[in-house]
Design a protein around this motif. Structure first.
Motif, PDB file in Angstrom:
ATOM      1  N   ILE A  91      38.285  42.541  45.857  1.00 51.90           N
ATOM      2  CA  ILE A  91      38.468  41.186  46.388  1.00 51.90           C
ATOM      3  C   ILE A  91      37.439  40.870  47.467  1.00 51.90           C
ATOM      4  CG2 ILE A  91      40.066  39.685  47.656  1.00 51.90           C
ATOM      5  CD1 ILE A  91      42.336  41.446  46.331  1.00 51.90           C
ATOM      6  N   SER A 140      33.995  39.291  46.142  1.00 55.00           N
ATOM      7  CA  SER A 140      33.865  37.866  46.445  1.00 55.00           C
ATOM      8  C   SER A 140      32.609  37.597  47.272  1.00 55.00           C
ATOM      9  CB  SER A 140      35.109  37.359  47.167  1.00 55.00           C
ATOM     10  OG  SER A 140      35.237  37.919  48.462  1.00 55.00           O
ATOM     11  N   TYR A 198      39.380  31.148  51.948  1.00 52.95           N
ATOM     12  CA  TYR A 198      38.905  30.653  50.651  1.00 52.95           C
ATOM     13  C   TYR A 198      39.643  29.382  50.227  1.00 52.95           C
ATOM     14  CZ  TYR A 198      35.736  34.494  49.648  1.00 52.95           C
ATOM     15  OH  TYR A 198      34.676  35.370  49.681  1.00 52.95           O
ATOM     16  N   PHE A 207      34.087  37.732  39.405  1.00 55.25           N
ATOM     17  CA  PHE A 207      34.118  36.411  40.047  1.00 55.25           C
ATOM     18  C   PHE A 207      32.945  35.538  39.591  1.00 55.25           C
ATOM     19  CE2 PHE A 207      36.605  38.629  43.542  1.00 55.25           C
ATOM     20  CZ  PHE A 207      37.816  38.077  43.155  1.00 55.25           C
ATOM     21  N   TYR A 262      33.174  32.021  37.706  1.00 50.12           N
ATOM     22  CA  TYR A 262      32.474  30.855  38.234  1.00 50.12           C
ATOM     23  C   TYR A 262      31.702  30.104  37.144  1.00 50.12           C
ATOM     24  CZ  TYR A 262      29.343  28.097  41.220  1.00 50.12           C
ATOM     25  OH  TYR A 262      28.650  27.073  41.819  1.00 50.12           O
ATOM     26  N   ILE A 300      39.790  33.044  44.020  1.00 52.14           N
ATOM     27  CA  ILE A 300      39.581  34.155  44.956  1.00 52.14           C
ATOM     28  C   ILE A 300      40.714  34.195  45.979  1.00 52.14           C
ATOM     29  CG2 ILE A 300      38.034  35.204  46.640  1.00 52.14           C
ATOM     30  CD1 ILE A 300      35.697  33.865  45.281  1.00 52.14           C
ATOM     31  N   SER A 357      43.345  37.235  46.741  1.00 59.85           N
ATOM     32  CA  SER A 357      43.584  37.769  48.088  1.00 59.85           C
ATOM     33  C   SER A 357      45.067  37.909  48.369  1.00 59.85           C
ATOM     34  CB  SER A 357      42.931  36.865  49.139  1.00 59.85           C
ATOM     35  OG  SER A 357      41.557  36.692  48.887  1.00 59.85           O
TER      36      SER A 357
END
Length: 492
Positions: A308, A312, A377, A440, A444, A456, A460
């Motif tokens: 994470i 990220s 985020y 990620f 995206y 994201i 978390s």
């Protein structure tokens, strides 16, 4: 350094541990300078080889493709042979590989060199074990944070220094001379590191796993858990192969990509066998002696949290300049400058996460930072053209603090789980960070930017709840020396 109050004086160069910390973070710093040396040279390289945008994207993918498995391999090597030899050889090899890239005469040579340079990205793992050997539990979080944060700055340093160095050399080959210069520095520093570094303080034992080739676990249930945790790493490599396929950037032919999938499957089977071989005695007896046990659940949660945090970071650093440019109508230069604040936070935030872990507890710190990361985020997902630019930059840097402090908190705990396997545990967590970046960035490519940030944030929250099951390191862990004696290592 004061051992009595846990404070760390980074200017106390008379202290062997402080000297070790400085020569180690700089070794890591050099690996990141070399690993990301191509990015600031994009204009010169694309001009010299007449590279298309798709080919350049392929180089970027190749640069990280080997890092996932190499962190696992490096973790095994550092536990078996020690960080002194491993880091020295990696620095020397990195210098040679970067020289190969600098002297390339075709795009194929560039691609091969960048693929091999992915191995250099595993240097991070080595210092985690070395720093963990030199600092007690009450200082190790801050020490690991300094190592990780200052070393990570190598990527930013490459972006700032290499174009100026190429310009100083001048001419169409200035970029080559710049890369050859840093290659020579890394090569020489590898020799220096071998002469200056030591695996442990004088009188301390360097504990090694009983068998090499895979991570030891304590129960049959954890054996299957470990095999399952290896699957996402191979899945991420399969995604990278797909990105290089005709469906992606078109660097590889479909038969070659299909062959890559088969090879990845065979490698998974081979690694699973190696893990079985290492744990064969445990599987037959059903457990290991009490004093040799550890909880693999701890490792798995730290893997998820680094997925994470660092994952990220990799993804956001890649997309943030374009996001600022498109949202606020900025020039690429100004957008890149403002977005760089996300990476610059590494210098203070990662050591800060380690310090908070040392002072207030590792589990509690992890929970707070992951909660802040989710909120950060979620805030970024709301940024739009109506926002004041200054407020958007502040929000980005605040989010970045929680991201990189979270990275520091992960590796404040890694050295306290099982000393003899710290390299492998760090390697697996580091590999999961790269898996997170691939995951990620792939997400995206399919969703809008606000949705990307919200995904994201949701991950978390998952990490936050997983961290409730972390166990705060307390008391001592035990290791068995080669002579059979049992030694206690303080972890709190």
């Amino acid at each position: 350094m004061s051992a009595s109050d846990g404070k760390l004086n980074l200017l106390d160069f008379k202290s062997p541990s402080i000297r070790t910390l400085h020569i180690t973070w700089f070794a890591f710093f050099l690996t990141f300078v070399l690993w990301f040396s191509h990015a600031p040279m994009k204009e010169a390289i694309t001009s010299a080889f007449d590279i298309s945008n798709a080919q350049w994207k392929a180089l970027l993918i190749l640069n990280v493709a080997l890092t996932i498995p190499s962190r696992i391999v490096i973790g095994i090597l550092v536990d078996k042979f020690g960080p002194r030899v491993t880091f020295s050889l990696l620095l020397v090899s990195a210098g040679l590989l970067c020289s190969f890239f600098a002297l390339a005469q075709s795009f194929e040579m560039l691609a091969l060199a960048r693929f091999l340079m992915g191995f250099v990205g595993a240097g991070f793992v080595i210092g985690i074990r070395l720093v963990g050997e030199w600092f007690p539990a009450r200082q190790v979080g801050l020490a690991e944070g300094v190592y990780g944060g200052w070393g990570n700055f190598g990527s930013a340093a490459a972006a700032m220094l290499l174009p100026s160095l190429a310009l100083a050399f001048g001419g169409e080959n200035g970029w080559r001379y710049a890369l050859l210069t840093i290659s020579a520095i890394a090569f020489c520093y590898g020799i220096f590191f071998y002469r200056a570094a030591r695996n442990t303080p004088k009188g301390s034992t360097y504990f090694k796993p009983k068998k090499s080739g895979g991570l030891e676990v304590s129960t049959p249930r954890e054996f299957w858990f470990l095999l399952g945790m290896n699957v996402p790493m191979y899945a991420a490599l399969a995604v990278l192969a797909w990105k290089l396929s005709p469906t992606g950037v078109g660097l590889l032919t479909q038969p070659f990509v299909t062959t890559s999938y088969v090879v990845l499957g065979l490698l998974f089977i081979f690694q699973s066998y190696q893990i079985y071989r290492v744990n064969e005695d445990m599987l037959k007896s059903g457990s290991v002696p009490e004093h040799q046990r550890y909880s693999f659940r701890q490792v798995a949660i730290l893997d998820v949290n680094y997925f994470i945090t660092f994952g990220s970071e990799l993804a956001v650093v890649s997309m943030l300049p374009a996001f600022f440019a498109e949202t606020f109508g900025l020039t690429p230069v100004k957008a890149g400058l403002l977005a760089s604040g996300f990476a610059f936070m590494n210098l203070a935030a990662r050591p800060g996460g380690g310090w908070l872990s040392d002072k207030f507890g590792r589990r509690k710190t992890m929970l707070i930072l992951l909660a802040g990361l989710a909120a950060g985020y979620l805030t970024l997902s709301q940024i739009g053209p109506a926002w004041p630019l200054a407020l958007a930059v502040i929000a980005t840097m605040c989010c970045s603090f929680f991201v990189q402090a979270g990275e520091g908190a992960v590796f404040a705990m890694v050295p306290l789980i099982q000393r003899r396997m710290t390299g492998q545990i760090a390697g697996m967590a580091g590999a999961y960070g790269n898996v997170g970046g691939v995951t990620f960035l792939t997400i995206y490519s399919f969703v809008s930017t606000p949705t990307f940030f919200m995904i994201i944030a949701a991950s978390s929250v998952i990490g936050f709840f997983a961290s409730w099951f972390l166990t705060e390191p307390k008391g001592h862990i035990t290791e068995v020396a080669e002579d059979g004696s049992v030694q206690l290592i303080e972890v709190s």
